[in-house]
Design a protein around this motif. Sequence first.
Motif, PDB file in Angstrom:
ATOM      1  N   ASP A 150       0.820  -1.113  -0.198  1.00 40.77           N
ATOM      2  CA  ASP A 150       0.132   0.056  -0.038  1.00 40.77           C
ATOM      3  C   ASP A 150       0.929   1.150  -0.137  1.00 40.77           C
ATOM      4  O   ASP A 150       0.442   2.337   0.407  1.00 40.77           O
ATOM      5  CB  ASP A 150      -1.014   0.027   1.325  1.00 40.77           C
ATOM      6  N   PHE A 151       2.186   1.117  -0.423  1.00 40.53           N
ATOM      7  CA  PHE A 151       3.065   2.319  -0.834  1.00 40.53           C
ATOM      8  C   PHE A 151       3.396   2.991   0.326  1.00 40.53           C
ATOM      9  O   PHE A 151       4.710   3.198   0.733  1.00 40.53           O
ATOM     10  CB  PHE A 151       2.672   3.285  -1.682  1.00 40.53           C
ATOM     11  N   LYS A 152       2.610   3.282   1.269  1.00 40.66           N
ATOM     12  CA  LYS A 152       2.882   4.046   2.719  1.00 40.66           C
ATOM     13  C   LYS A 152       3.747   5.457   2.171  1.00 40.66           C
ATOM     14  O   LYS A 152       4.966   5.675   2.994  1.00 40.66           O
ATOM     15  CB  LYS A 152       3.725   3.270   3.641  1.00 40.66           C
ATOM     16  N   LEU A 153       3.268   5.864   1.413  1.00 42.13           N
ATOM     17  CA  LEU A 153       3.861   7.351   1.027  1.00 42.13           C
ATOM     18  C   LEU A 153       3.195   8.403   1.852  1.00 42.13           C
ATOM     19  O   LEU A 153       2.009   8.235   2.157  1.00 42.13           O
ATOM     20  CB  LEU A 153       3.731   7.764  -0.419  1.00 42.13           C
ATOM     21  N   LEU A 154       3.634   9.875   2.009  1.00 43.35           N
ATOM     22  CA  LEU A 154       3.079  10.728   2.689  1.00 43.35           C
ATOM     23  C   LEU A 154       2.334  11.858   1.471  1.00 43.35           C
ATOM     24  O   LEU A 154       3.073  12.512   0.971  1.00 43.35           O
ATOM     25  CB  LEU A 154       4.150  11.756   3.217  1.00 43.35           C
ATOM     26  N   GLY A 155       1.260  11.500   1.461  1.00 44.84           N
ATOM     27  CA  GLY A 155       0.397  12.013   0.410  1.00 44.84           C
ATOM     28  C   GLY A 155       0.566  13.372   0.076  1.00 44.84           C
ATOM     29  O   GLY A 155       0.236  14.179  -0.898  1.00 44.84           O
ATOM     30  N   ASP A 156       0.539  14.304   1.462  1.00 41.38           N
ATOM     31  CA  ASP A 156       0.570  15.820   1.410  1.00 41.38           C
ATOM     32  C   ASP A 156       1.827  16.417   0.880  1.00 41.38           C
ATOM     33  O   ASP A 156       2.041  17.369   0.635  1.00 41.38           O
ATOM     34  CB  ASP A 156       0.127  16.484   2.688  1.00 41.38           C
ATOM     35  N   MET A 157       2.666  15.181   1.016  1.00 41.15           N
ATOM     36  CA  MET A 157       4.258  15.879   0.629  1.00 41.15           C
ATOM     37  C   MET A 157       4.434  15.712  -0.907  1.00 41.15           C
ATOM     38  O   MET A 157       3.971  14.744  -1.446  1.00 41.15           O
ATOM     39  CB  MET A 157       5.176  15.126   1.275  1.00 41.15           C
ATOM     40  N   THR A 158       5.187  16.355  -1.501  1.00 45.72           N
ATOM     41  CA  THR A 158       5.661  15.939  -2.879  1.00 45.72           C
ATOM     42  C   THR A 158       6.634  14.793  -2.946  1.00 45.72           C
ATOM     43  O   THR A 158       7.374  14.412  -2.091  1.00 45.72           O
ATOM     44  CB  THR A 158       6.617  17.256  -3.382  1.00 45.72           C
ATOM     45  N   VAL A 159       6.932  14.456  -4.323  1.00 41.84           N
ATOM     46  CA  VAL A 159       7.720  13.323  -4.620  1.00 41.84           C
ATOM     47  C   VAL A 159       9.128  13.641  -4.066  1.00 41.84           C
ATOM     48  O   VAL A 159       9.594  12.551  -3.347  1.00 41.84           O
ATOM     49  CB  VAL A 159       7.471  13.069  -6.074  1.00 41.84           C
ATOM     50  N   ARG A 160       9.595  14.600  -4.384  1.00 41.02           N
ATOM     51  CA  ARG A 160      10.624  15.014  -3.670  1.00 41.02           C
ATOM     52  C   ARG A 160      11.131  14.770  -2.175  1.00 41.02           C
ATOM     53  O   ARG A 160      12.075  14.355  -1.647  1.00 41.02           O
ATOM     54  CB  ARG A 160      11.289  16.234  -4.239  1.00 41.02           C
ATOM     55  N   ASP A 161      10.197  15.487  -1.465  1.00 39.14           N
ATOM     56  CA  ASP A 161      10.151  15.691   0.000  1.00 39.14           C
ATOM     57  C   ASP A 161       9.754  14.077   0.541  1.00 39.14           C
ATOM     58  O   ASP A 161      10.382  13.582   1.540  1.00 39.14           O
ATOM     59  CB  ASP A 161       8.926  16.371   0.333  1.00 39.14           C
ATOM     60  N   ASN A 162       9.120  13.300  -0.227  1.00 42.81           N
ATOM     61  CA  ASN A 162       8.859  11.895   0.197  1.00 42.81           C
ATOM     62  C   ASN A 162      10.175  11.249   0.261  1.00 42.81           C
ATOM     63  O   ASN A 162      10.267  10.325   1.237  1.00 42.81           O
ATOM     64  CB  ASN A 162       7.954  11.201  -0.585  1.00 42.81           C
TER      65      ASN A 162
ATOM     66  N   ARG B  92       2.401  16.906  -5.608  1.00 37.44           N
ATOM     67  CA  ARG B  92       2.244  16.178  -4.457  1.00 37.44           C
ATOM     68  C   ARG B  92       1.711  14.640  -4.522  1.00 37.44           C
ATOM     69  O   ARG B  92       1.130  14.480  -5.706  1.00 37.44           O
ATOM     70  CB  ARG B  92       0.803  16.858  -3.792  1.00 37.44           C
ATOM     71  N   VAL B  93       1.927  13.723  -3.871  1.00 39.06           N
ATOM     72  CA  VAL B  93       1.976  12.466  -4.303  1.00 39.06           C
ATOM     73  C   VAL B  93       0.368  12.117  -4.299  1.00 39.06           C
ATOM     74  O   VAL B  93      -0.149  11.306  -4.878  1.00 39.06           O
ATOM     75  CB  VAL B  93       2.656  11.708  -2.947  1.00 39.06           C
ATOM     76  N   ARG B  94      -0.480  13.028  -3.284  1.00 42.30           N
ATOM     77  CA  ARG B  94      -1.785  12.792  -3.543  1.00 42.30           C
ATOM     78  C   ARG B  94      -2.620  12.999  -4.560  1.00 42.30           C
ATOM     79  O   ARG B  94      -3.510  12.499  -5.056  1.00 42.30           O
ATOM     80  CB  ARG B  94      -2.706  13.144  -2.132  1.00 42.30           C
ATOM     81  N   ASN B  95      -1.945  13.590  -5.619  1.00 43.55           N
ATOM     82  CA  ASN B  95      -2.473  14.053  -7.084  1.00 43.55           C
ATOM     83  C   ASN B  95      -2.082  12.910  -7.862  1.00 43.55           C
ATOM     84  O   ASN B  95      -2.298  13.175  -9.308  1.00 43.55           O
ATOM     85  CB  ASN B  95      -2.127  15.328  -7.245  1.00 43.55           C
ATOM     86  N   LEU B  96      -1.067  12.006  -7.712  1.00 41.64           N
ATOM     87  CA  LEU B  96      -0.837  11.119  -8.661  1.00 41.64           C
ATOM     88  C   LEU B  96      -1.453   9.929  -8.778  1.00 41.64           C
ATOM     89  O   LEU B  96      -2.462   9.555  -7.913  1.00 41.64           O
ATOM     90  CB  LEU B  96       0.838  10.827  -8.105  1.00 41.64           C
ATOM     91  N   SER B  97      -1.176   9.418  -9.994  1.00 38.14           N
ATOM     92  CA  SER B  97      -2.225   8.171 -10.172  1.00 38.14           C
ATOM     93  C   SER B  97      -1.391   6.961  -9.585  1.00 38.14           C
ATOM     94  O   SER B  97      -0.504   7.137  -8.918  1.00 38.14           O
ATOM     95  CB  SER B  97      -2.137   7.866 -11.886  1.00 38.14           C
ATOM     96  N   GLY B  98      -2.138   5.890  -9.546  1.00 34.28           N
ATOM     97  CA  GLY B  98      -1.699   4.803  -8.819  1.00 34.28           C
ATOM     98  C   GLY B  98      -0.377   4.376  -9.478  1.00 34.28           C
ATOM     99  O   GLY B  98       0.482   3.949  -8.497  1.00 34.28           O
ATOM    100  N   GLY B  99      -0.207   4.169 -10.701  1.00 33.89           N
ATOM    101  CA  GLY B  99       1.041   3.766 -11.142  1.00 33.89           C
ATOM    102  C   GLY B  99       2.267   4.572 -11.021  1.00 33.89           C
ATOM    103  O   GLY B  99       3.175   4.109 -10.861  1.00 33.89           O
ATOM    104  N   GLU B 100       1.731   5.941 -11.029  1.00 36.77           N
ATOM    105  CA  GLU B 100       2.741   6.951 -10.477  1.00 36.77           C
ATOM    106  C   GLU B 100       3.325   6.894  -9.202  1.00 36.77           C
ATOM    107  O   GLU B 100       4.436   6.881  -8.707  1.00 36.77           O
ATOM    108  CB  GLU B 100       2.336   8.373 -10.832  1.00 36.77           C
ATOM    109  N   ARG B 101       2.348   6.687  -8.153  1.00 39.00           N
ATOM    110  CA  ARG B 101       2.537   6.184  -6.860  1.00 39.00           C
ATOM    111  C   ARG B 101       3.462   5.222  -6.764  1.00 39.00           C
ATOM    112  O   ARG B 101       4.535   5.288  -5.814  1.00 39.00           O
ATOM    113  CB  ARG B 101       1.365   6.332  -6.110  1.00 39.00           C
ATOM    114  N   GLN B 102       3.166   4.239  -7.066  1.00 39.49           N
ATOM    115  CA  GLN B 102       3.798   2.817  -7.150  1.00 39.49           C
ATOM    116  C   GLN B 102       5.369   3.129  -7.564  1.00 39.49           C
ATOM    117  O   GLN B 102       6.375   2.539  -6.834  1.00 39.49           O
ATOM    118  CB  GLN B 102       3.393   1.879  -8.335  1.00 39.49           C
ATOM    119  N   ARG B 103       5.568   3.966  -8.456  1.00 40.98           N
ATOM    120  CA  ARG B 103       6.910   4.153  -8.932  1.00 40.98           C
ATOM    121  C   ARG B 103       7.832   5.036  -7.858  1.00 40.98           C
ATOM    122  O   ARG B 103       8.988   4.918  -7.774  1.00 40.98           O
ATOM    123  CB  ARG B 103       7.052   4.688 -10.448  1.00 40.98           C
ATOM    124  N   VAL B 104       7.056   5.951  -7.200  1.00 36.38           N
ATOM    125  CA  VAL B 104       7.571   6.673  -6.057  1.00 36.38           C
ATOM    126  C   VAL B 104       8.044   5.794  -5.258  1.00 36.38           C
ATOM    127  O   VAL B 104       9.125   6.100  -4.504  1.00 36.38           O
ATOM    128  CB  VAL B 104       6.397   7.888  -5.601  1.00 36.38           C
TER     129      VAL B 104
END
Length: 213
Positions: free
Chosen positions: A87-99, A129-141
């Motif tokens: 389930d990725f466990k990314l921080l949705g409110d933060m940018t890709v870079r900040d994650n 921001r991660v929360r605005n990315l698609s599922g596949g984009e998040r997966q790659r982050v």
Amino acid sequence: MIETKGLIMRFADGSSIRYQDLAFEAGHSYALLGASGCGKTTLLNMIAGILTPTEGSVCIDDKDVAVWSQRQRDDFRIHQIGYIFQDFKLLGDMTVRDNIDILRLEGVDVGNMDALLDRLGILRLKKRRVRNLSGGERQRVAIARALIKNPPIVLADEPTGNLNFEVGSAVMRQLIDNLNGGTLIAVTHDDRLSGMFDHVLDMNQVARGEATA
Ligand SMILES: Nc1ncnc2c1ncn2[C@@H]1O[C@H](COP(=O)(O)OP(=O)(O)OP(=O)(O)O)[C@@H](O)[C@H]1O
Ligand SMILES: [Mg+2]
């Protein structure tokens, strides 16, 4: 070398999973297949030191991580294991870079971030921001965050589940080609992808669920 012996995970509701003994050699890639609920994520979590097995041992290079303190296990995971969570466990409110940048707080060198994002085809998303990315984009982050530390152990829980076959197989190839003498254990449901791995483990045969303890 990662070796499990006599692993049993018993949950609070009385159900349990019993695993056959497993060995994962350095320099090799392993695909884990198996029906939903057979215990793949639970196994990865025990190897990562997130879950403590009820019985049995998880030895990594002859050290039994199951008996370490949570602090020691967290420290080991931060520095030695790249874990791509289901389930990725990314921080949705933060940018890709900040994650990824946030790993610096744990002493990780994130200097090669742009090159890695570029290889994964997500460099242009760096300031989003991660929360605005698609599922596949998040997966790659999530994959980038795990690989940025060049970890000797990569645990990947369906790392290409949100990607189409073409992108998914390219990403899986990157994971396999970046082993550098390390160990890759990846859950995948796709037979076409499991053929890329050195070994395929059918967890339906390896893990046995038991309804009551
Ligand atoms: N905390 C818990 N309490 C009770 N049962 C649990 C708990 N965590 C997992 N389980 C059960 O253990 C079994 C294995 O779960 P796990 O998440 O390891 O499966 P999985 O093989 O990763 O499945 P999937 O392919 O759907 O991700 C499932 O039946 C699940 O319901
Ligand atoms: Mg799972």
